[in-house]
Design an enzyme around this catalytic site. Structure first.
Site, PDB file in Angstrom:
ATOM      1  N   ASP A   1       2.027   4.191  -2.440  1.00 12.57           N
ATOM      2  CA  ASP A   1       1.028   3.158  -2.174  1.00 12.57           C
ATOM      3  C   ASP A   1       0.252   2.940  -3.459  1.00 12.57           C
ATOM      4  OD1 ASP A   1      -1.222   1.651  -1.388  1.00 12.57           O
ATOM      5  OD2 ASP A   1      -1.149   2.493   0.632  1.00 12.57           O
TER       6      ASP A   1
ATOM      7  N   ARG B   1      -2.390   1.640  -3.991  1.00  8.82           N
ATOM      8  CA  ARG B   1      -3.825   1.851  -3.871  1.00  8.82           C
ATOM      9  C   ARG B   1      -4.122   3.309  -3.510  1.00  8.82           C
ATOM     10  NH1 ARG B   1      -5.149  -2.869   0.312  1.00  8.82           N
ATOM     11  NH2 ARG B   1      -3.283  -1.945   1.219  1.00  8.82           N
TER      12      ARG B   1
ATOM     13  N   VAL C   1      -4.947   6.344  -1.537  1.00 10.36           N
ATOM     14  CA  VAL C   1      -5.599   6.508  -0.232  1.00 10.36           C
ATOM     15  C   VAL C   1      -6.708   5.479  -0.103  1.00 10.36           C
ATOM     16  CG1 VAL C   1      -6.948   8.064   1.211  1.00 10.36           C
ATOM     17  CG2 VAL C   1      -5.108   8.985  -0.216  1.00 10.36           C
ATOM     18  N   HIS C   2      -6.637   4.627   0.917  1.00 10.99           N
ATOM     19  CA  HIS C   2      -7.665   3.588   1.051  1.00 10.99           C
ATOM     20  C   HIS C   2      -7.865   3.228   2.510  1.00 10.99           C
ATOM     21  CE1 HIS C   2      -4.502   0.603   1.854  1.00 10.99           C
ATOM     22  NE2 HIS C   2      -3.799   1.376   1.072  1.00 10.99           N
ATOM     23  N   GLY C   3      -9.093   2.920   2.840  1.00  5.81           N
ATOM     24  CA  GLY C   3      -9.450   2.363   4.144  1.00  5.81           C
ATOM     25  C   GLY C   3      -8.797   3.037   5.330  1.00  5.81           C
TER      26      GLY C   3
END
Length: 162
Positions: free
Chosen positions: A12, A14, A16-18
Site C-alpha cells: 500500500d 500509503r 497504514v492509513h485511516g
C-alpha cells in the site's frame, strides 16, 4: 530463526492509513503491524500518524527493509503479523532476503500517467509489472484487494486483460 507468523503482507503506497489499517488488523486478528519502509523507519511524525489509526489491540514496529529481513524471524509464534510495505520492489527485496511470503495483498498503488489501471485502487507501470512477474515466478501469490470485504482478484490475471 523461526518462521514468523505473517498473516498478511500488504502493498500500500500509503502504508497504514485511516480505516484500512483498522479494518485489516481487526479482520485478520493481527496483534503486530510491521511497517517495513526505509523512510518511515526514520520518521517519527509518520510513525505517530500511523499509530493513531491502529486499534489498541495491535502493536506497531517501523523497520527498514534490511532490519525487517534481519529480525522478523525472531518474532514469537503468538505475534500475529500484518506486514505492510510501500511498493513491489520492497516486496521483492523481502522475499530475496528470505522472508517466507507466500501471498501478497496488493491494496493500493496510485494511478499516474502511463500506468495501467488494474482496479479502483491499483495501477501499475512497466517496472511494477516486471517486479510482480519476478515475485510470481518465485511462487508468490498476488491478490488485488483494497479492503477485506472486497473480492480478491488474481493480479497476474488482471495484467493479461486489456
Amino acid at each position: 530463526m523461526g518462521t514468523p507468523n505473517i498473516l498478511l503482507t500488504r502493498i500500500d503506497n500509503r502504508l497504514v492509513h485511516g480505516q484500512v489499517g483498522m479494518t485489516w488488523v481487526n479482520t485478520l486478528g493481527a496483534n503486530l503491524v510491521i511497517v517495513a519502509n526505509d523512510e518511515v523507519a526514520n520518521d517519527e511524525v509518520q510513525q505517530n500518524l500511523m499509530d493513531m489509526v491502529l486499534p489498541e489491540t495491535a502493536e506497531s514496529r517501523f523497520f527498514t527493509i534490511e532490519k525487517t529481513i534481519r529480525i522478523i524471524g525472531k518474532a514469537a509464534p503468538h505475534q500475529k503479523i500484518l506486514l505492510v510495505i510501500k511498493n513491489p520492489e520492497d516486496a521483492l527485496k523481502l522475499v530475496h532476503g528470505g522472508i517466507p511470503i507466500q501471498k501478497i495483498n496488493v491494496g493500493n498503488l496510485h494511478y499516474a500517467e502511463g500506468k495501467k489501471q488494474l482496479s479502483a485502487t491499483v495501477s501499475v507501470d512497466e517496472a511494477d509489472i516486471q517486479v510482480f512477474q519476478k515475485l510470481h515466478d518465485l511462487g508468490v501469490e498476488l491478490e488485488v484487494q483494497g479492503i477485506p470485504n472486497e473480492r480478491a482478484r488474481d493480479l497476474m490475471e488482471l495484467l493479461k486483460q486489456d
